[in-house]
Design a protein around this motif. Structure first.
Motif, short mmCIF file in Angstrom:
data_model
loop_
_atom_site.label_atom_id
_atom_site.label_comp_id
_atom_site.label_asym_id
_atom_site.label_seq_id
_atom_site.Cartn_x
_atom_site.Cartn_y
_atom_site.Cartn_z
N ARG B 134 20.66 53.40 -14.42
CA ARG B 134 19.75 53.73 -13.33
C ARG B 134 20.38 53.31 -12.01
NH1 ARG B 134 16.57 51.65 -16.81
NH2 ARG B 134 15.59 53.16 -18.20
N GLU B 135 21.25 54.15 -11.50
CA GLU B 135 21.87 53.88 -10.21
C GLU B 135 21.94 55.19 -9.44
OE1 GLU B 135 22.88 51.17 -8.67
OE2 GLU B 135 22.65 49.73 -10.31
N ASN B 136 21.92 55.07 -8.12
CA ASN B 136 22.08 56.24 -7.28
C ASN B 136 23.53 56.72 -7.36
OD1 ASN B 136 22.23 58.07 -5.16
ND2 ASN B 136 20.75 56.91 -3.94
N PRO B 137 23.74 58.02 -7.57
CA PRO B 137 25.11 58.52 -7.70
C PRO B 137 25.98 58.28 -6.46
CG PRO B 137 23.53 60.23 -8.31
CD PRO B 137 22.74 59.07 -7.79
N VAL B 138 25.38 58.00 -5.32
CA VAL B 138 26.20 57.81 -4.12
C VAL B 138 26.59 56.34 -3.91
CG1 VAL B 138 25.25 59.84 -2.97
CG2 VAL B 138 24.21 57.59 -2.58
N THR B 139 26.13 55.46 -4.81
CA THR B 139 26.51 54.05 -4.71
C THR B 139 28.02 53.90 -4.94
OG1 THR B 139 24.42 53.60 -5.78
CG2 THR B 139 25.93 51.74 -5.55
N PRO B 140 28.70 53.13 -4.10
CA PRO B 140 30.12 52.88 -4.39
C PRO B 140 30.26 52.12 -5.72
CG PRO B 140 29.58 52.23 -2.15
CD PRO B 140 28.29 52.54 -2.83
N VAL B 141 31.23 52.51 -6.52
CA VAL B 141 31.41 51.91 -7.84
C VAL B 141 31.66 50.40 -7.73
CG1 VAL B 141 33.16 51.74 -9.64
CG2 VAL B 141 32.06 53.91 -9.20
N GLY B 142 32.36 50.00 -6.67
CA GLY B 142 32.67 48.58 -6.49
C GLY B 142 31.44 47.70 -6.40
N HIS B 143 30.28 48.30 -6.08
CA HIS B 143 29.06 47.50 -5.98
C HIS B 143 28.41 47.24 -7.34
CE1 HIS B 143 28.25 48.47 -1.46
NE2 HIS B 143 29.49 48.09 -1.71
N LEU B 144 28.92 47.90 -8.37
CA LEU B 144 28.33 47.73 -9.70
C LEU B 144 29.06 46.65 -10.48
CD1 LEU B 144 28.02 51.50 -10.71
CD2 LEU B 144 26.36 50.10 -9.49
N GLY B 145 28.37 46.04 -11.42
CA GLY B 145 29.00 45.08 -12.31
C GLY B 145 29.90 45.78 -13.32
N VAL B 146 30.67 44.97 -14.05
CA VAL B 146 31.62 45.54 -15.01
C VAL B 146 30.91 46.39 -16.05
CG1 VAL B 146 33.59 45.02 -16.47
CG2 VAL B 146 32.89 43.41 -14.73
N GLY B 147 29.75 45.90 -16.52
CA GLY B 147 29.02 46.61 -17.56
C GLY B 147 28.61 47.99 -17.10
N LYS B 148 28.12 48.08 -15.86
CA LYS B 148 27.69 49.37 -15.34
C LYS B 148 28.89 50.27 -15.08
CE LYS B 148 23.30 47.88 -13.47
NZ LYS B 148 22.50 47.57 -12.27
N ASP B 177 24.06 41.36 -23.37
CA ASP B 177 23.09 42.42 -23.09
C ASP B 177 23.81 43.74 -22.87
OD1 ASP B 177 21.06 40.73 -23.29
OD2 ASP B 177 20.67 40.51 -21.13
N ASP B 178 24.81 43.70 -21.98
CA ASP B 178 25.53 44.92 -21.65
C ASP B 178 26.25 45.46 -22.88
OD1 ASP B 178 24.65 44.86 -19.11
OD2 ASP B 178 26.49 44.08 -18.22
N SER B 179 26.80 44.56 -23.69
CA SER B 179 27.49 44.99 -24.90
C SER B 179 26.50 45.72 -25.81
CB SER B 179 28.05 43.79 -25.67
OG SER B 179 29.00 43.13 -24.90
N LEU B 183 26.85 49.53 -27.10
CA LEU B 183 26.95 49.89 -28.50
C LEU B 183 25.83 50.85 -28.89
CD1 LEU B 183 27.98 46.43 -29.93
CD2 LEU B 183 29.44 48.41 -29.49
N GLY B 184 24.65 50.61 -28.33
CA GLY B 184 23.53 51.52 -28.56
C GLY B 184 23.85 52.92 -28.07
N LEU B 185 24.48 52.97 -26.92
CA LEU B 185 24.84 54.26 -26.33
C LEU B 185 25.83 55.00 -27.23
CD1 LEU B 185 24.88 56.25 -23.95
CD2 LEU B 185 26.67 54.86 -22.93
N ILE B 186 26.80 54.23 -27.77
CA ILE B 186 27.78 54.87 -28.65
C ILE B 186 27.08 55.45 -29.87
CG2 ILE B 186 29.79 54.41 -30.11
CD1 ILE B 186 30.60 52.29 -28.06
N ARG B 187 26.09 54.73 -30.39
CA ARG B 187 25.31 55.25 -31.53
C ARG B 187 24.59 56.54 -31.15
NH1 ARG B 187 23.27 50.01 -32.40
NH2 ARG B 187 24.45 48.88 -33.99
N ASP B 188 24.00 56.54 -29.92
CA ASP B 188 23.30 57.75 -29.47
C ASP B 188 24.27 58.92 -29.38
OD1 ASP B 188 21.08 56.23 -29.26
OD2 ASP B 188 21.12 56.04 -27.08
#
Lengths: 393, 513
Positions: B134-148, B177-179, B183-188
């Motif tokens: 849940r992030e705005n597509p125009v957010t610079p990637v550098g502002h996100l954590g490693v997980g995101k 949490d991020d892991s 992993l859930g996403l990979i299952r999806d």
């Protein structure tokens, strides 16, 4: 661990460093042939030393700056400024020649403190600080000189770059004193190499085979003596060569064998890791720029002594020659790699090419093209050898 | 479902002087999650580079069949065109560009070279939704954590119509949490028919998520384990994989030792640290802890809890601002205003990121080892070269650093050997206290055991040791006492006998009241 390494291993182990010596020998041979031997004539060798000494002095400081991951674009302007200060003190104010030298050196220190402050303490990239310095010190040089050139310097001052130690011991057609100095240097080199070898064996380090060691020492000794012989047959021992040799020895030692020197390499290799290893990075950066200022002042003195005047436009583009010398000599653009002797060889390659092309009567525009191409090729070789040596996983 | 989407047959790849892959076979079924395990240097990454075309066809022997057709890629683009996308451990995102720009980088939605940003952002939003970011597509990637950022990478892969997604150590830098989310996403994605190859050192994860696991050792395939079948046979999956990786049963992952506690060596009291740029944010908030001679103390906390920040601020105020509190060594207050002070006080800090903070990768083993205590080989300011080499040789032997000579360049060593060099470097400063931040991150199982043994030996010799780790089994296996850290505060202190993973996790996630 004890063992002897063979010739090929010795050559390939450090292609990056040895490649530059091979290139140097090749270029010297090439221009010797092209100029019909004029390049290595006594008069021309003497001329080479006098004409390019100040670039080599700048290259010593520049390679240290580059190893630390910075650059200094201001050295040409600093050469002008320090020469101008010396001229004003000696020529306009009529003070003794040595006061002029001291004044120039102090100017160099002040320049270094100024740039060191912005780079090390405030943290502005050296590219910006020294680009500004290039303008500032050129401007100051013009102001100090009131936009006119000052000349002539007294004889003592001119001796710094035009003087020779000659005839102290006489000699039949060649200078015995010069030969003696070179003989001492050759013996000193041999003894030092032998001691290093003995120490290595003591600590069970690998050394090259004895015959190879002997050939290496004999070869270098022969080159030293041949160089000395040519000088002895011209005007004798240039004073500036003694100055240059002393600087090379001192800075070679400082960079390779002292804590300060090691810290420069550590910072250039990985700044964060160096900080977390207790390296006082601000202090090292600051000292580096002060050091560069002093070396630029020495170059300024030598240059003004050689041209027997101080001009507002002196030292124009010297920074580029010094930077090129460092890179041709194997310094890495990203920092952490480079050696003083490499920069000296790099500078000599530039010097021999310029001088050789001058003898051949090639015009300045072509010279610039050739030197530019050589610079690119040298760095390309560096990039290539780095890729070749890194085994990807 | 039994059709193989990918078959790699008899892959052999040699580098000058090294056989990296020797007759490796890999079969991946369509729509499965296939794990590839092996120690560092076993050849996993090389295999993936062969598959994705980073090592072009012709530089290796063997055949690759993708969707029943033999393929030979000469570049990454060619493999991506067929739907094979690799996400590397080091994320390949441009921090200053927006999420949407990164997703379509190199694959821009354009007409005649002109980009329609509305369309791009709209599509990006749809992809983000798919990966649950849940992030705005125009957010610079550098502002996100490693997980995101990891999720952005996956969104990028999805934008390329991925059929086979390769993830190289996707959770190495993520917290639990991020892991779990990843992993859930990979299952999806598996449900949607995306086949996935996952390379990981975290065996627990693999056991939880993989349908089959191929184990590689020393450049050869050891076996492919059908996880469902192994479970039916009542095998412990983690143990089964470890056995394949190291070629033996590792009965005890953690070497035992006799604990002899001495006097208190290190104590920090009421330690406060603020964020270097956001001053109002307290990163460490009133932390106090102590360590005794011969004791291994753990600091357990999730990412962002302030573990590394606590350690680095104690180590010469290398992190943060407005630092207050007192550090005691042997019950006497000491000054730790600079790294040099901290080293002098007898503190050593082994960073979690050895490549960035621990080593000069372009230099050799010898100079890296002496880097923090250069004065010892340079008593009068100049360095005794030979003595320096002798010192390095001593550590090469005693720490079992696998390298031809001490003049070998660090960048070419494996993670485990690099870590041993970092440890040597800090041991040479003769510290009283060693702070080890994630000492086994990115290290294979065999080398981990060696590192644990070294830690035990150091403790036995009377050093005080702090181990910061996000792997709870490691904390429980190595430490005598554990502090838990949550949101910059010490939330608990347990002797290891009373600690369980559940209890620690509870304390690590304790909210501020």
């Amino acid at each position: 661990m004890t063992g002897t390494s063979n010739l090929i291993e010795l050559m390939t182990r450090n292609l990056r460093q040895s490649g530059i010596y091979i290139a140097f020998v090749f270029i010297v041979l090439l221009f010797t042939v092209l100029t019909g031997g004029t390049l290595l004539s006594p008069g021309n060798i003497t001329n080479l030393v006098l004409q390019y000494s100040y670039i080599l002095i700048l290259a010593i400081g520049m390679v240290m700056i580059i190893v630390a991951g910075h650059i200094d674009l201001s050295v040409g302007s600093v050469v002008a400024l320090t020469g101008a200060v010396a001229a004003v003190v000696v020529i306009r104010e009529g003070m003794p020649w040595w006061v002029g030298i001291i004044a120039a050196l102090i100017t160099g220190v002040l320049v270094g403190i100024w740039q060191g402050f912005w780079v090390a303490i405030v943290g502005i990239p050296a590219f910006i600080v020294t680009l500004a310095g290039m303008l500032i010190f050129r401007g100051l040089a013009m102001q100090v000189l009131d936009n006119v050139s000052l000349s002539p310097f007294p004889n003592e001052y001119r001796q710094i770059s035009g003087g020779f130690l000659n005839g102290l011991l006489g000699g039949p057609g060649y200078d015995v004193f010069t030969l003696l100095i070179f003989a001492l240097a050759a013996v000193g080199f041999g003894v030092q190499q032998w001691r290093v070898r003995m120490r290595k064996l003591e600590y069970k380090q690998p050394v090259e085979a004895l015959w190879l060691f002997a050939v290496k020492v004999l070869l270098v000794t022969a080159v030293i003596m041949a160089f000395g012989w040519q000088l002895a047959n011209a005007r004798g021992m240039p004073i500036v060569l003694i100055l240059l040799a002393a600087l090379v020895l001192i800075y070679g030692f400082v960079t390779q064998r002292t804590v300060f020197g090691r810290h420069i390499y550590a910072m250039g290799g990985n700044l964060e890791a160096a900080k977390l290893s207790g390296v006082k990075t601000k202090r090292v950066n600051f000292m580096l720029f002060v050091n560069m200022g002093v070396l630029a002042a020495i170059a300024g003195i030598v240059y003004s002594a050689r041209s027997n005047s101080a001009q507002p436009a002196a030292g124009n583009m010297f920074e580029l020659d010094a930077i090129a010398a460092a890179f041709i000599g194997g310094a890495a653009v990203t920092g952490g790699v480079g050696k003083v002797q490499g920069a000296i060889i790099g500078g000599l390659i530039m010097a021999v090419m310029s001088n050789g092309m001058q003898i051949l009567g090639i015009d300045q525009s072509t010279q610039n093209v050739v030197r530019g191409v050589v610079l690119v090729l040298a760095v390309a070789f560096d990039v290539w050898s780095k890729k070749r040596s890194s085994v990807s996983n | 479902m039994n059709e193989n989407i990918l078959e790699m047959r008899s892959i052999t790849k040699t580098f000058p002087g090294v056989v990296a892959l020797d007759d490796v076979n890999l079969q991946v079924r369509r729509g499965e999650i296939h794990a590839v395990c092996g120690e560092n240097g076993a050849g996993k990454s090389t295999l993936m580079k062969v598959l994705s075309g980073v090592h072009p066809a012709g530089t290796y022997e063997g055949e690759i069949h993708f969707e029943s057709k033999q393929v030979s890629f000469s570049s990454l683009n060619e493999s991506e065109a067929l739907g094979i996308v690799i996400i590397h451990q080091e994320l390949a995102l441009v921090p200053h560009l927006s999420v949407a720009e990164n997703i379509f980088l190199g694959n821009e939605k354009s007409r005649a070279g002109i980009i329609n940003w509305h369309e791009v952002n709209l599509e990006a939003a749809a992809l983000l939704d798919k990966v649950g970011l849940r992030e705005n597509p125009v957010t610079p990637v550098g502002h996100l954590g490693v997980g995101k950022q990891q999720l952005v990478e996956i969104a990028k892969a999805l934008s390329k119509n991925v059929k086979l997604l390769i993830l190289d150590e996707p959770t190495a830098a993520l917290n639990d949490d991020d892991s779990a989310h990843l992993l859930g996403l990979i299952r999806d994605l598996r449900e949607e028919g995306v086949t996935c190859i996952i390379i990981s050192h975290k065996l627990g994860e693999i056991a939880a998520v993989a349908d089959s696991t191929t184990v590689i050792r020393d450049g050869s395939t050891v076996e492919t384990i059908d996880m469902a079948e192994a479970t039916r046979n009542g095998e412990d999956l983690t143990r089964r994989i470890i056995r394949g990786m190291v070629g033996r049963d590792m009965e005890n992952m953690y070497p035992g030792r006799d604990v002899t506690l001495g006097e208190e060596v290190f104590r920090v009291e009421d330690w406060h640290v603020s964020h270097p740029t956001q001053r109002e944010r307290k990163v460490v908030d009133g932390a106090s802890l102590n360590v005794r001679a011969g004791e291994v103390v753990g600091i357990a906390g999730l990412m962002g809890a302030g573990r590394t920040e606590l350690a680095m601020s104690v180590f010469g105020k290398s992190y943060g601002r407005d630092i207050s509190g007192t550090v005691y060594m042997h019950k006497k207050p000491v000054k730790v205003d600079s790294v040099a002070d901290a080293i002098k006080a007898g503190i050593a800090y082994v960073s979690e990121d050895r490549k960035r903070y621990g080593l000069n990768l372009i230099d050799d083993i010898r100079r890296n080892i002496t880097a923090a205590a250069l004065k010892r080989v340079a008593p009068r300011g100049w360095i005794n070269d030979n003595e320096e080499i002798a010192v390095a040789e001593r550590y090469r032997t005693s720490m079992n650093i696998k390298a031809p000579t001490v003049m070998s360049v660090i960048g070419k060593l494996s993670g485990g050997n690099q870590q041993k060099v970092v440890l040597s470097k800090w041991l040479y400063t003769e510290p009283e206290l060693l702070i080890l931040d994630e000492p086994t991150r990115g290290i294979d199982v065999g080398a981990k055991y060696e590192i644990y043994s070294i830690i035990n030996k150091l403790a036995a010799s009377g050093k005080a040791i702090i181990v910061i780790s996000s792997e709870l089994p490691e904390v429980l296996g190595m430490c005598d006492r554990v502090y838990t850290l949550s949101a910059g505060r010490i939330t608990g202190q347990l002797p290891v006998e009373d600690a369980t993973q559940e209890r620690l996790m509870e304390l690590m996630t304790m909210e501020r009241d």
